[in-house]
Design a protein around this motif. Structure first.
Motif, short mmCIF file in Angstrom:
data_model
loop_
_atom_site.label_atom_id
_atom_site.label_comp_id
_atom_site.label_asym_id
_atom_site.label_seq_id
_atom_site.Cartn_x
_atom_site.Cartn_y
_atom_site.Cartn_z
N TYR A 85 0.82 -1.43 0.03
CA TYR A 85 0.06 0.19 0.21
C TYR A 85 0.73 1.22 -0.09
O TYR A 85 2.13 1.33 0.45
CB TYR A 85 -0.38 0.32 1.34
N TYR A 95 -1.63 10.70 -2.49
CA TYR A 95 -2.19 9.24 -2.24
C TYR A 95 -3.03 10.12 -0.57
O TYR A 95 -1.82 10.16 0.05
CB TYR A 95 -2.19 8.25 -2.32
N ILE A 99 -3.12 3.31 -0.11
CA ILE A 99 -3.87 2.81 -1.98
C ILE A 99 -3.02 1.98 -1.66
O ILE A 99 -1.40 1.45 -2.26
CB ILE A 99 -3.24 3.85 -2.83
N SER A 101 -1.56 -1.04 -4.02
CA SER A 101 -1.23 -1.23 -5.61
C SER A 101 -1.44 -2.49 -5.70
O SER A 101 -1.07 -3.06 -6.98
CB SER A 101 0.81 -1.14 -5.13
#
Length: 124
Positions: A85, A95, A99, A101
């Protein structure tokens, strides 16, 4: 409620704490969203638990970039199931939450990241 700290990571006036149940707590410098808690504040004084349901009880390690650039403050997180992440800024993208990946690493690949591996194969 009592929290037992397992690991502490610091970088650029930010702190990332992993407890004994693999939960993540963050505080400090939040420039470019590097704490991943979707806060508008550039600095978060209160230690805040990351409530993202894919990360609760699932955080293994935090990895920082070695670049010293205010426009590049990407922070990487590896979960217990070896997913990556990211939060922060990669220069052109920002970000403010963690998030995924969609990358899954093998144990051998994660051993190259910046945490210590001891003879008994526990990782800190």
């Amino acid at each position: 409620m009592s929290v037992k700290i397992k690991r502490v990571f610091t970088n650029n006036n930010s702190v990332y704490i992993i407890d004994d149940e693999n939960n993540l707590y963050v505080s400090g410098n939040n420039k470019n969203g590097r704490l991943g808690i979707n806060s508008p504040l550039d600095f978060v004084k209160k230690i805040t638990k990351v409530e993202d349901e894919s990360l609760v009880n699932n955080v293994k390690s935090i990895i920082f970039d070695d670049k010293v650039d205010i426009n590049y403050s990407l922070v990487r997180l590896i979960t217990c199931d070896n997913k990556l992440y990211i939060a922060g800024s990669s220069g052109d993208k920002e970000y403010k939450t963690w998030i995924s990946s969609d990358t899954v690493y093998t144990k051998e690949q994660t051993s190259r990241f910046l945490y210590f591996q001891f003879d008994d194969e526990s990782q800190y």
